[in-house]
Write a protein that holds these residues in place. Structure first.
Motif, PDB file in Angstrom:
ATOM      1  N   ILE A 185       0.840  -1.195   0.000  1.00  0.00           N
ATOM      2  CA  ILE A 185       0.000   0.000   0.000  1.00  0.00           C
ATOM      3  C   ILE A 185       0.875   1.244   0.000  1.00  0.00           C
ATOM      4  CG2 ILE A 185      -1.717   1.314   1.298  1.00  0.00           C
ATOM      5  CD1 ILE A 185      -2.927  -1.293   2.207  1.00  0.00           C
ATOM      6  N   ASN A 186       0.637   2.098  -0.984  1.00  0.00           N
ATOM      7  CA  ASN A 186       1.383   3.348  -1.153  1.00  0.00           C
ATOM      8  C   ASN A 186       1.333   4.178   0.134  1.00  0.00           C
ATOM      9  OD1 ASN A 186       2.066   6.081  -1.889  1.00  0.00           O
ATOM     10  ND2 ASN A 186       1.697   5.539  -4.021  1.00  0.00           N
ATOM     11  N   LYS A 187       2.519   4.519   0.684  1.00  0.00           N
ATOM     12  CA  LYS A 187       2.569   5.233   1.958  1.00  0.00           C
ATOM     13  C   LYS A 187       2.077   6.676   1.843  1.00  0.00           C
ATOM     14  CE  LYS A 187       5.514   4.469   5.085  1.00  0.00           C
ATOM     15  NZ  LYS A 187       6.717   4.423   5.943  1.00  0.00           N
ATOM     16  N   ILE A 188       2.100   7.218   0.649  1.00  0.00           N
ATOM     17  CA  ILE A 188       1.668   8.614   0.469  1.00  0.00           C
ATOM     18  C   ILE A 188       0.170   8.696   0.194  1.00  0.00           C
ATOM     19  CG2 ILE A 188       1.913  10.673  -0.966  1.00  0.00           C
ATOM     20  CD1 ILE A 188       4.837   9.906  -1.387  1.00  0.00           C
ATOM     21  N   THR A 189      -0.302   7.912  -0.772  1.00  0.00           N
ATOM     22  CA  THR A 189      -1.714   7.998  -1.174  1.00  0.00           C
ATOM     23  C   THR A 189      -2.627   7.099  -0.343  1.00  0.00           C
ATOM     24  OG1 THR A 189      -1.562   6.230  -2.828  1.00  0.00           O
ATOM     25  CG2 THR A 189      -0.995   8.470  -3.546  1.00  0.00           C
ATOM     26  N   GLY A 190      -2.062   6.039   0.261  1.00  0.00           N
ATOM     27  CA  GLY A 190      -2.880   5.080   0.990  1.00  0.00           C
ATOM     28  C   GLY A 190      -3.591   4.093   0.094  1.00  0.00           C
ATOM     29  N   LEU A 191      -3.318   4.129  -1.216  1.00  0.00           N
ATOM     30  CA  LEU A 191      -3.966   3.224  -2.160  1.00  0.00           C
ATOM     31  C   LEU A 191      -3.038   2.057  -2.505  1.00  0.00           C
ATOM     32  CD1 LEU A 191      -5.542   5.872  -4.565  1.00  0.00           C
ATOM     33  CD2 LEU A 191      -6.695   4.555  -2.759  1.00  0.00           C
ATOM     34  N   PRO A 192      -3.592   0.904  -2.853  1.00  0.00           N
ATOM     35  CA  PRO A 192      -2.764  -0.262  -3.163  1.00  0.00           C
ATOM     36  C   PRO A 192      -1.844  -0.014  -4.354  1.00  0.00           C
ATOM     37  CG  PRO A 192      -5.025  -0.936  -2.756  1.00  0.00           C
ATOM     38  CD  PRO A 192      -5.029   0.567  -2.843  1.00  0.00           C
ATOM     39  N   ALA A 193      -0.597  -0.463  -4.218  1.00  0.00           N
ATOM     40  CA  ALA A 193       0.365  -0.383  -5.318  1.00  0.00           C
ATOM     41  C   ALA A 193       0.562  -1.732  -5.975  1.00  0.00           C
ATOM     42  CB  ALA A 193       1.709   0.142  -4.800  1.00  0.00           C
ATOM     43  N   GLY A 194       0.323  -2.801  -5.223  1.00  0.00           N
ATOM     44  CA  GLY A 194       0.515  -4.127  -5.805  1.00  0.00           C
ATOM     45  C   GLY A 194       0.110  -5.221  -4.839  1.00  0.00           C
ATOM     46  N   LYS A 195       0.075  -6.438  -5.364  1.00  0.00           N
ATOM     47  CA  LYS A 195      -0.257  -7.601  -4.553  1.00  0.00           C
ATOM     48  C   LYS A 195       0.441  -8.812  -5.141  1.00  0.00           C
ATOM     49  CE  LYS A 195      -4.343  -9.552  -4.873  1.00  0.00           C
ATOM     50  NZ  LYS A 195      -5.795  -9.779  -4.785  1.00  0.00           N
ATOM     51  N   LEU A 196       0.995  -9.651  -4.277  1.00  0.00           N
ATOM     52  CA  LEU A 196       1.586 -10.919  -4.698  1.00  0.00           C
ATOM     53  C   LEU A 196       0.888 -12.039  -3.954  1.00  0.00           C
ATOM     54  CD1 LEU A 196       5.442 -10.200  -4.467  1.00  0.00           C
ATOM     55  CD2 LEU A 196       3.993  -9.999  -6.486  1.00  0.00           C
ATOM     56  N   ILE A 197       0.649 -13.132  -4.644  1.00  0.00           N
ATOM     57  CA  ILE A 197       0.148 -14.339  -3.985  1.00  0.00           C
ATOM     58  C   ILE A 197       1.143 -15.445  -4.271  1.00  0.00           C
ATOM     59  CG2 ILE A 197      -1.736 -15.999  -3.764  1.00  0.00           C
ATOM     60  CD1 ILE A 197      -3.627 -13.864  -4.838  1.00  0.00           C
ATOM     61  N   ARG A 198       1.772 -15.935  -3.218  1.00  0.00           N
ATOM     62  CA  ARG A 198       2.708 -17.052  -3.353  1.00  0.00           C
ATOM     63  C   ARG A 198       2.064 -18.280  -2.714  1.00  0.00           C
ATOM     64  NH1 ARG A 198       7.806 -15.369  -4.820  1.00  0.00           N
ATOM     65  NH2 ARG A 198       8.246 -13.139  -4.602  1.00  0.00           N
ATOM     66  N   SER A 199       2.056 -19.377  -3.467  1.00  0.00           N
ATOM     67  CA  SER A 199       1.364 -20.564  -2.989  1.00  0.00           C
ATOM     68  C   SER A 199       2.122 -21.822  -3.384  1.00  0.00           C
ATOM     69  CB  SER A 199      -0.055 -20.598  -3.574  1.00  0.00           C
ATOM     70  OG  SER A 199      -0.749 -21.749  -3.167  1.00  0.00           O
ATOM     71  N   ARG A 200       2.136 -22.772  -2.481  1.00  0.00           N
ATOM     72  CA  ARG A 200       2.679 -24.103  -2.766  1.00  0.00           C
ATOM     73  C   ARG A 200       1.570 -25.094  -2.464  1.00  0.00           C
ATOM     74  NH1 ARG A 200       7.179 -27.899  -0.938  1.00  0.00           N
ATOM     75  NH2 ARG A 200       8.311 -28.240  -2.880  1.00  0.00           N
ATOM     76  N   SER A 201       1.173 -25.853  -3.477  1.00  0.00           N
ATOM     77  CA  SER A 201      -0.028 -26.670  -3.345  1.00  0.00           C
ATOM     78  C   SER A 201       0.229 -28.118  -3.715  1.00  0.00           C
ATOM     79  CB  SER A 201      -1.135 -26.097  -4.242  1.00  0.00           C
ATOM     80  OG  SER A 201      -2.260 -26.942  -4.234  1.00  0.00           O
ATOM     81  N   ALA A 202      -0.471 -29.011  -3.008  1.00  0.00           N
ATOM     82  CA  ALA A 202      -0.453 -30.440  -3.336  1.00  0.00           C
ATOM     83  C   ALA A 202      -1.873 -30.926  -3.595  1.00  0.00           C
ATOM     84  CB  ALA A 202       0.175 -31.230  -2.194  1.00  0.00           C
ATOM     85  N   ASP A 203      -2.762 -29.999  -3.893  1.00  0.00           N
ATOM     86  CA  ASP A 203      -4.180 -30.329  -3.977  1.00  0.00           C
ATOM     87  C   ASP A 203      -4.622 -30.894  -5.327  1.00  0.00           C
ATOM     88  OD1 ASP A 203      -4.430 -29.367  -1.422  1.00  0.00           O
ATOM     89  OD2 ASP A 203      -5.056 -27.370  -2.055  1.00  0.00           O
ATOM     90  N   PHE A 204      -3.885 -30.578  -6.393  1.00  0.00           N
ATOM     91  CA  PHE A 204      -4.431 -30.845  -7.710  1.00  0.00           C
ATOM     92  C   PHE A 204      -3.607 -31.850  -8.520  1.00  0.00           C
ATOM     93  CE2 PHE A 204      -5.363 -26.282  -6.728  1.00  0.00           C
ATOM     94  CZ  PHE A 204      -6.627 -26.528  -6.223  1.00  0.00           C
ATOM     95  N   GLY A 205      -2.406 -31.472  -8.906  1.00  0.00           N
ATOM     96  CA  GLY A 205      -1.597 -32.328  -9.757  1.00  0.00           C
ATOM     97  C   GLY A 205      -0.969 -33.485  -9.010  1.00  0.00           C
ATOM     98  N   LYS A 206      -0.150 -34.236  -9.718  1.00  0.00           N
ATOM     99  CA  LYS A 206       0.537 -35.368  -9.103  1.00  0.00           C
ATOM    100  C   LYS A 206       1.684 -34.906  -8.232  1.00  0.00           C
ATOM    101  CE  LYS A 206       1.779 -37.444 -12.796  1.00  0.00           C
ATOM    102  NZ  LYS A 206       3.004 -38.196 -12.804  1.00  0.00           N
ATOM    103  N   GLU A 207       2.244 -33.737  -8.545  1.00  0.00           N
ATOM    104  CA  GLU A 207       3.426 -33.247  -7.871  1.00  0.00           C
ATOM    105  C   GLU A 207       3.115 -31.946  -7.119  1.00  0.00           C
ATOM    106  OE1 GLU A 207       6.037 -35.202  -8.098  1.00  0.00           O
ATOM    107  OE2 GLU A 207       5.113 -36.481  -9.609  1.00  0.00           O
ATOM    108  N   ILE A 208       3.963 -31.611  -6.138  1.00  0.00           N
ATOM    109  CA  ILE A 208       3.861 -30.325  -5.469  1.00  0.00           C
ATOM    110  C   ILE A 208       4.114 -29.225  -6.504  1.00  0.00           C
ATOM    111  CG2 ILE A 208       4.882 -28.823  -3.741  1.00  0.00           C
ATOM    112  CD1 ILE A 208       3.377 -31.101  -2.512  1.00  0.00           C
ATOM    113  N   THR A 209       3.253 -28.221  -6.518  1.00  0.00           N
ATOM    114  CA  THR A 209       3.357 -27.167  -7.522  1.00  0.00           C
ATOM    115  C   THR A 209       3.430 -25.803  -6.853  1.00  0.00           C
ATOM    116  OG1 THR A 209       2.030 -28.495  -9.054  1.00  0.00           O
ATOM    117  CG2 THR A 209       2.291 -26.180  -9.572  1.00  0.00           C
ATOM    118  N   ASP A 210       4.355 -24.971  -7.322  1.00  0.00           N
ATOM    119  CA  ASP A 210       4.497 -23.610  -6.820  1.00  0.00           C
ATOM    120  C   ASP A 210       3.762 -22.648  -7.752  1.00  0.00           C
ATOM    121  OD1 ASP A 210       6.334 -23.964  -4.537  1.00  0.00           O
ATOM    122  OD2 ASP A 210       7.676 -24.733  -6.081  1.00  0.00           O
TER     123      ASP A 210
END
Length: 393
Positions: A185-210
């Motif tokens: 969140i931009n410290k001057i305007t207070g509005l979002p500047a960006g977002k990252l989602i990092r995930s490691r999942s074993a729910d779907f494929g055969k292998e662990i996927t990032d």
């Protein structure tokens, strides 16, 4: 001795209270930063912003979208509370696809000047910044220990607060899996500047996927005279999209000859359906990033091993993905059967409209079955069909 124990217990309880109070105060600080951003956006009569969405996976980039959201506050609209317009471009698109809500059903305007209407306005609105920030706040208030503030950082040349929400952190089959949302969140305007989602999942494929998803927000504009009720009306020159006939959309009928095709697999080997005459063929239509398609990988591997004597050919055909991406996908997921990129034209030949779709072709080149994926009995269903066809020979 008893007095010492009581003193120790009292000290421990006091320390725990101090720690809990500190955690509560810290969580409150994060939530206050977030609430300030929500209040700013909600305080405007209208606002707009642009953003770039990048979705990456362990087997390569899968999607880059350029989008724009424009919202007009409408308290009288009891369902959403806003009229909104979302523009979306990807690939080489010059004219965007537009999702438009003006108090009625969501209308989609396509670059070929056609439109269609559906009742998915809530789903689309939930992609807006206002809805996403509100969701993060609700989650953080319920589980404040999952919401922390990291050191200030710079993203896209903007000095920003760095907030981190952990929505999942556990172990599955001895593998550490997690999902963390990084909000800047931009410290001057207070509005979002960006977002990252990092995930490691074993729910779907055969292998662990990032997984890695990145949002960059920019070009905020507020209280514009041009964004009013009339702005969200249906533009002139659009006509209702022509519905395809049942003959164009229905799967190919059992007993018909399977259309021939020629494709090169991820290793560059050219294959045509006609050259596989004499074998039972399983055609698996998919695309990278399709969750149900990932769930077919393990049963397809088992089928590949079960019929390894050459009586069955399993061919997975991607309807949109490049050779490089398909090769990375095959390697990271350890797929055993042949995989083919750029199979969109073949999918059209077979009237494929949902994913994954599986066609079974008998030894004479005729279609015997069309099957949609079912997680409960997919392998068993396929084995029964294939065994029956092999016994006929």
């Amino acid at each position: 001795m008893v007095k010492n124990c009581e003193t120790l217990n009292t000290t421990i309880k006091l320390l725990l209270c101090i720690v809990l109070c500190q955690c509560s105060l810290t969580a409150t600080a994060q939530i206050n930063i977030l609430q300030n951003s929500i209040d700013k956006l909600a305080g405007y009569t209208n606002f707009s912003y642009d953003y770039v969405y990048k979705q990456k996976e362990a087997f390569g980039d899968t999607l880059i979208l350029n989008q724009r959201f424009e919202l007009l506050k409408k308290p009288e609209d009891k369902e959403i509370g806003y009229f909104f317009r979302q523009e979306l471009k990807y690939g080489g698109m010059k004219i965007p696809t537009v999702s438009l809500y003006n108090g009625k059903n969501l209308t989609t305007l396509t670059p070929d000047s056609t439109y269609s209407s559906q009742g998915s306005q809530k789903t689309t609105f939930n992609e807006s910044l206002l809805a996403e920030l509100s969701w993060i706040k609700t989650f953080a208030e319920k589980q404040p220990s999952k919401f922390i503030q990291s050191g200030d950082t710079v993203i896209n040349s903007i000095k920003s607060y760095h907030l981190i929400l952990s929505t999942r952190d556990t172990v599955v089959n001895n593998a550490h899996v997690y999902t963390r949302i990084h909000l800047f969140i931009n410290k001057i305007t207070g509005l979002p500047a960006g977002k990252l989602i990092r995930s490691r999942s074993a729910d779907f494929g055969k292998e662990i996927t990032d997984y890695y998803v990145e949002f960059s927000y920019f070009n905020f504009k507020t209280d514009l005279n041009t964004i009013n009720t009339a702005y969200f009306a249906m533009p002139e020159g659009y006509h209702v999209a022509k519905k395809k006939s049942p003959e164009e959309t229905a799967p190919l009928q059992q007993g018909t000859k399977a259309p021939d095709w020629t494709l090169s697999d991820s290793d560059g080997n050219k294959v045509s359906l006609s050259q596989l005459r004499g074998k039972v063929v399983l055609l698996d239509f998919f695309f990278v990033g399709c969750v149900p398609c990932l769930k077919t990988l393990a049963p397809l591997d088992k089928l590949y091993e079960k019929y390894s004597k050459g009586k069955l050919a399993i061919l997975s055909i991607s309807i949109r993905d490049s050779k490089k991406l398909v090769a990375e996908y095959k390697a990271t997921q350890r797929i055993k059967n042949q995989v083919f990129p750029d199979g969109g034209n073949v999918a059209k030949l077979y009237h494929v409209n949902s994913f994954p779709t599986v066609y079974i072709v008998d030894r004479d080149g005729k279609i015997t079955n069309v099957v949609s994926y079912s997680s409960d009995d997919f392998e068993k269903k396929m084995s029964g069909i294939i065994d029956g066809l092999i016994k006929k020979s």
